[in-house]
Design a protein around this motif. Structure first.
Motif, mmCIF file in Angstrom:
data_model
loop_
_atom_site.group_PDB
_atom_site.id
_atom_site.type_symbol
_atom_site.label_atom_id
_atom_site.label_comp_id
_atom_site.label_asym_id
_atom_site.label_seq_id
_atom_site.Cartn_x
_atom_site.Cartn_y
_atom_site.Cartn_z
ATOM 1 N N SER B 109 -44.360 59.039 -55.404
ATOM 2 C CA SER B 109 -45.165 58.641 -56.453
ATOM 3 C C SER B 109 -44.911 59.376 -58.000
ATOM 4 O O SER B 109 -45.445 58.915 -58.878
ATOM 5 C CB SER B 109 -46.593 59.267 -56.062
ATOM 6 O OG SER B 109 -46.653 60.331 -55.947
ATOM 7 N N ILE B 110 -43.743 60.095 -57.707
ATOM 8 C CA ILE B 110 -43.081 60.758 -59.074
ATOM 9 C C ILE B 110 -42.059 59.675 -59.486
ATOM 10 O O ILE B 110 -41.271 59.484 -58.848
ATOM 11 C CB ILE B 110 -42.660 62.111 -58.911
ATOM 12 C CG1 ILE B 110 -43.664 63.147 -57.918
ATOM 13 C CG2 ILE B 110 -42.155 62.751 -60.134
ATOM 14 C CD1 ILE B 110 -43.019 64.373 -57.679
ATOM 15 N N PRO B 111 -42.414 59.188 -60.762
ATOM 16 C CA PRO B 111 -41.364 58.287 -61.278
ATOM 17 C C PRO B 111 -40.197 59.270 -61.929
ATOM 18 O O PRO B 111 -40.643 60.351 -62.341
ATOM 19 C CB PRO B 111 -42.132 57.379 -62.419
ATOM 20 C CG PRO B 111 -43.303 58.373 -62.747
ATOM 21 C CD PRO B 111 -43.799 59.227 -61.680
ATOM 22 N N ASN B 112 -39.176 58.800 -62.055
ATOM 23 C CA ASN B 112 -37.868 59.491 -62.903
ATOM 24 C C ASN B 112 -37.715 60.924 -62.549
ATOM 25 O O ASN B 112 -37.867 61.807 -63.254
ATOM 26 C CB ASN B 112 -38.128 59.191 -64.256
ATOM 27 C CG ASN B 112 -38.233 57.915 -64.936
ATOM 28 O OD1 ASN B 112 -37.484 57.135 -64.497
ATOM 29 N ND2 ASN B 112 -39.241 57.649 -65.752
ATOM 30 N N LYS B 113 -37.702 61.108 -61.009
ATOM 31 C CA LYS B 113 -37.765 62.849 -61.113
ATOM 32 C C LYS B 113 -36.434 63.362 -61.099
ATOM 33 O O LYS B 113 -35.365 62.637 -61.356
ATOM 34 C CB LYS B 113 -37.976 62.953 -59.453
ATOM 35 C CG LYS B 113 -38.025 61.729 -58.594
ATOM 36 C CD LYS B 113 -38.476 62.269 -56.928
ATOM 37 C CE LYS B 113 -38.389 60.969 -56.027
ATOM 38 N NZ LYS B 113 -39.425 59.750 -56.656
ATOM 39 N N ARG B 114 -36.425 64.545 -61.368
ATOM 40 C CA ARG B 114 -35.301 65.590 -61.394
ATOM 41 C C ARG B 114 -34.972 66.145 -60.237
ATOM 42 O O ARG B 114 -35.755 66.674 -59.613
ATOM 43 C CB ARG B 114 -35.467 66.437 -62.706
ATOM 44 C CG ARG B 114 -35.756 65.794 -64.219
ATOM 45 C CD ARG B 114 -36.510 66.898 -64.850
ATOM 46 N NE ARG B 114 -37.801 67.215 -64.551
ATOM 47 C CZ ARG B 114 -38.177 68.497 -64.893
ATOM 48 N NH1 ARG B 114 -37.613 69.294 -65.845
ATOM 49 N NH2 ARG B 114 -39.444 69.204 -64.316
ATOM 50 N N VAL B 115 -33.932 65.902 -59.977
ATOM 51 C CA VAL B 115 -33.235 66.500 -58.460
ATOM 52 C C VAL B 115 -32.255 67.502 -58.862
ATOM 53 O O VAL B 115 -30.988 67.282 -59.357
ATOM 54 C CB VAL B 115 -32.738 65.633 -57.708
ATOM 55 C CG1 VAL B 115 -32.417 66.073 -56.039
ATOM 56 C CG2 VAL B 115 -33.703 64.131 -57.666
ATOM 57 N N GLY B 116 -32.489 68.953 -58.399
ATOM 58 C CA GLY B 116 -31.437 69.799 -58.411
ATOM 59 C C GLY B 116 -30.709 69.950 -57.261
ATOM 60 O O GLY B 116 -31.285 69.826 -56.121
ATOM 61 N N THR B 117 -29.342 70.169 -57.438
ATOM 62 C CA THR B 117 -28.346 69.893 -56.291
ATOM 63 C C THR B 117 -27.054 70.453 -56.248
ATOM 64 O O THR B 117 -26.420 70.660 -57.458
ATOM 65 C CB THR B 117 -28.450 68.747 -55.477
ATOM 66 O OG1 THR B 117 -27.684 68.632 -54.322
ATOM 67 C CG2 THR B 117 -27.670 67.549 -56.561
ATOM 68 N N LYS B 118 -26.405 71.005 -55.468
ATOM 69 C CA LYS B 118 -24.881 71.236 -55.285
ATOM 70 C C LYS B 118 -24.024 69.890 -54.957
ATOM 71 O O LYS B 118 -22.946 70.063 -54.928
ATOM 72 C CB LYS B 118 -24.634 72.509 -54.406
ATOM 73 C CG LYS B 118 -24.957 73.701 -54.861
ATOM 74 C CD LYS B 118 -24.259 74.728 -53.661
ATOM 75 C CE LYS B 118 -25.233 74.951 -52.527
ATOM 76 N NZ LYS B 118 -24.820 76.094 -51.871
ATOM 77 N N TYR B 119 -24.923 68.965 -54.656
ATOM 78 C CA TYR B 119 -24.048 67.869 -54.035
ATOM 79 C C TYR B 119 -24.553 66.657 -54.762
ATOM 80 O O TYR B 119 -25.391 65.661 -54.313
ATOM 81 C CB TYR B 119 -24.680 67.552 -52.640
ATOM 82 C CG TYR B 119 -24.272 68.666 -51.631
ATOM 83 C CD1 TYR B 119 -23.221 69.077 -51.126
ATOM 84 C CD2 TYR B 119 -25.246 69.773 -51.371
ATOM 85 C CE1 TYR B 119 -22.836 69.880 -50.232
ATOM 86 C CE2 TYR B 119 -25.099 70.802 -50.620
ATOM 87 C CZ TYR B 119 -23.752 71.028 -49.911
ATOM 88 O OH TYR B 119 -23.447 72.061 -49.227
ATOM 89 N N PRO B 120 -24.148 66.462 -55.889
ATOM 90 C CA PRO B 120 -24.448 65.178 -56.897
ATOM 91 C C PRO B 120 -24.392 63.849 -56.200
ATOM 92 O O PRO B 120 -24.790 62.854 -56.299
ATOM 93 C CB PRO B 120 -23.853 65.526 -58.044
ATOM 94 C CG PRO B 120 -22.843 66.508 -57.689
ATOM 95 C CD PRO B 120 -23.149 67.206 -56.618
ATOM 96 N N ASN B 121 -23.008 63.644 -55.576
ATOM 97 C CA ASN B 121 -22.483 62.506 -54.974
ATOM 98 C C ASN B 121 -23.756 62.030 -53.788
ATOM 99 O O ASN B 121 -23.894 60.704 -53.682
ATOM 100 C CB ASN B 121 -21.398 62.393 -54.573
ATOM 101 C CG ASN B 121 -20.332 62.862 -55.870
ATOM 102 O OD1 ASN B 121 -20.477 62.418 -56.993
ATOM 103 N ND2 ASN B 121 -19.020 63.228 -55.438
ATOM 104 N N ILE B 122 -23.888 63.102 -53.014
ATOM 105 C CA ILE B 122 -24.715 62.735 -51.695
ATOM 106 C C ILE B 122 -26.080 62.398 -52.420
ATOM 107 O O ILE B 122 -26.721 61.436 -51.858
ATOM 108 C CB ILE B 122 -24.859 63.867 -50.733
ATOM 109 C CG1 ILE B 122 -23.557 64.349 -50.353
ATOM 110 C CG2 ILE B 122 -25.852 63.743 -49.615
ATOM 111 C CD1 ILE B 122 -23.531 65.435 -49.351
#
Lengths: 396, 218
Positions: B109-122
């Motif tokens: 339900s969250i639009p345009n979410k921000r995702v923090g990660t060490k794995y940008p491609n995955i």
């Protein structure tokens, strides 16, 4: 920061010793192609992107792009096959079959490093307008001859046939999604995923073993006889027959020692339609030869035509040879002619002497910098020039 | 001579143990030193100790003939390799994690979410390819759990082993992206040109992996 001192990523200068070897290899290949009746063509350095991306042959992000004056998207030549296919469909009016060859630079993103560069030279041949195992074998033999001609002796060519996998998919009635996931696993020789997928989809043990065989087939050409009984689907049986006939024909060329079978070679989806092969040598981590049958490609440009072709990565092959210990010769001139500075008679004699020697195919430098006899000898020593002539005008 | 690239750390130790069980003398690799290349001419094996993320690169270019590396690194690097054995150790999951409240479908339900990660491609492959949505990916290099705690991102994509770090910080696993374990990867040219050495090694390792799996089950 100024970039004027550097070449762009993936692009290199070719130094004289490598360049001399490379140009010599190109002449040998050109002669080889011509001796077998393959006519050389040059296609444009830039094409419309559409010839690669509209039929989905190449991903857009792998092309070097720019626009023409009307804002249409162009790309630098990515390979030799697609332009040859466009040419064959639109311009070639000759009676079939058509034998074409090319030696050109190709441009690709995402290929930097290792021996692979963004700009590299490929030599290739296409046999268009016929089908059958003998024409497949002709192209594989041409590929082997090309590698040998350049000097690659430790050569292994793996041969597969995409019809075998497609036949297996049909025989087992796999849905599209399963087929795709098994396909990717076969290409990666990932038997774990194949095994897991087979269990998830409830495939029989014999079907599972067939799929595992694609990933694990170990190069032995005897495998063909042993798998025949596993298949009932015509497409698969035809593929096996095709491979057997190709191997038999390659025996006539005397090339059995270079070839093995790899049933896990499938290429990018939907492109190859029959035989597919790759060639390998030591010291580079990438195949130096790629090729196969692609009967649907020319049709995209409006004229149905069966085709089989190959390309040899010439830059990559030369990298391999150098790492295998090839000693490159410095392309030094054989002789140098110098003359007394300011002496017009001496200059005139020097020019005619140099020209006379060149007529006899000796490479000669005419020194126009005014070196003294002593300097001339020192220069020749430093640059591996064998013979020195000094002309001091009428006095000798 | 076969060159084997190992991921420095626990994975390398387990890989060496397995190779020894399969009958390969790995004393060279166990030498306590700071050397990066450990070679034994007698056994014909050469080990290189590399950062995990670099193992697929060494193998793809043929600088190493084979390597042992986590599936997470393989997915992130997307190299052209043969991936021949699932070693069954180094097991964990690649997960979307975030505040507990986002469980049970609330994430969507969250639009345009921000995702923090060490794995940008995955992360990109999962959200764009599987979930069919665009996200803003924020590349981080460590302690990824911090990001949702201080409002840098809504969720993270990261490796989860026991999940303790997550729980202690009030976070939880929301979705599983992929199961991870250590894999043996082989260079495509080495597989052909050095088949006489590589094939038997793969077969022997597979036997040992099966035995180990049986031991675990038994």
């Amino acid at each position: 920061m100024s970039n004027k001192f550097y070449t762009p990523d993936g692009f290199n200068d070719t130094l004289p010793s490598v360049c001399a070897f490379k140009k010599d290899a190109e002449s040998k290949l050109r002669r080889l192609f011509s001796l077998h009746g393959y006519e050389e063509i040059e296609t444009p350095g830039y094409e419309y992107c559409d010839i690669y991306t509209k039929p989905d042959f190449v991903k857009e992000e792998d092309l070097y792009k720019l626009t023409d004056s009307k804002g249409r998207l162009l790309c630098a030549r990515y390979d030799g096959t697609i332009p040859a296919a466009r040419y064959a469909a639109t311009l070639a009016k000759d009676r079939l079959p058509l034998r074409l060859s090319y030696i050109e630079n190709m441009y690709r993103f995402n290929q930097t490093g290792g021996g692979k560069q963004s700009e590299f030279t490929q030599a290739g041949a296409e046999l268009m307008g016929i089908t059958g195992s003998d024409s497949d074998a002709e192209i594989i033999a041409m590929a082997i001859r090309s590698a040998l001609e350049v000097g690659v002796e430790d050569l292994q060519v793996s041969i597969g046939q995409v019809g075998l996998f497609e036949g297996a998919v049909k025989q087992m009635g796999l849905d599209e999604e399963t087929a795709l996931s098994v396909r990717n696993a076969i290409i990666a020789k990932d038997s774990v995923t194949i095994d897991r997928t087979a269990k998830e989809k409830g495939l029989s043990d014999s079907d599972r073993n067939i799929l595992l065989m694609f990933a694990e087939s170990s190069g032995d050409t005897n495998i063909l006889a042993s798998i025949k009984d596993s298949f009932t689907e015509k497409m698969a049986l035809d593929a096996i027959k095709n491979l057997e006939e190709i191997l038999e024909a390659l025996e006539d060329y005397g090339y059995t020692k270079y070839v093995s079978v790899d049933l896990g070679l499938l290429g990018s989806e939907g492109y190859y339609t029959g035989v597919i092969f790759k060639g390998y040598t030591y010291e580079v981590g990438f195949p130096i030869i790629g090729g196969g049958r692609y009967d649907r490609t020319v049709g995209v440009f409006g004229r149905d035509m069966e085709c089989v072709g190959f390309s040899l990565g010439l830059s990559l092959a030369i990298t391999a040879l150098m790492r295998q210990g090839l000693e490159l010769e410095n392309p030094a001139a054989e002789a140098i002619v110098g003359y007394e500075k300011g002496n017009k008679d001496a200059r005139s004699s020097a020019i005619s002497l140099a020209d006379q020697m060149r007529l006899g195919s000796t490479s000669v430098i005419l020194d126009t910098s005014g070196m003294s006899e002593e300097d001339l000898n020192a220069f020749a020593d430093e640059n591996d020039i064998q013979t020195v002539f000094w002309i001091n005008g009428g006095k000798d | 001579m076969l060159t084997i690239a190992l991921s420095k750390g626990r994975l390398a130790e387990q890989a060496i143990e397995l190779l020894e069980r399969a009958g390969y003398d790995c004393n060279a690799a166990k030498e306590k030193s700071r050397k990066l290349i450990l070679e034994d001419e007698k056994t014909g094996l050469r080990f290189i100790m590399a950062k995990p993320a670099d193992v697929p690169t060494y193998v793809e270019y043929g600088a190493a003939d084979l390597g042992v590396v986590g599936k997470d690194t393989l997915l992130e690097e997307g190299r052209q390799l043969y991936e021949v054995i699932d070693l069954g150790f180094g097991k964990c999951r690649m997960c979307v994690a975030g505040p507990k409240e986002l469980k049970d479908g609330k994430l969507d339900s969250i639009p345009n979410k921000r995702v923090g990660t060490k794995y940008p491609n995955i992360t990109r492959a999962y959200f764009e390819g599987v979930k069919k949505e665009s996200v803003e990916i924020i590349k981080l290099n460590g302690s990824v759990e911090l990001a949702p705690l201080i409002g840098l991102s809504e969720v993270i994509v990261d490796i989860v082993e026991s999940g303790r770090t997550l729980y202690e910080n009030g976070l939880d696993v929301i979705e599983t992206v992929a199961d991870i374990s250590a894999r043996v990867v082989v260079n495509r040219v080495s597989m052909k040109m050095k088949a006489d050495e590589i094939r038997p090694m793969i077969d022997k390792l597979k036997v040992q992996v099966d035995l180990m799996n049986q031991e675990k089950e038994g």
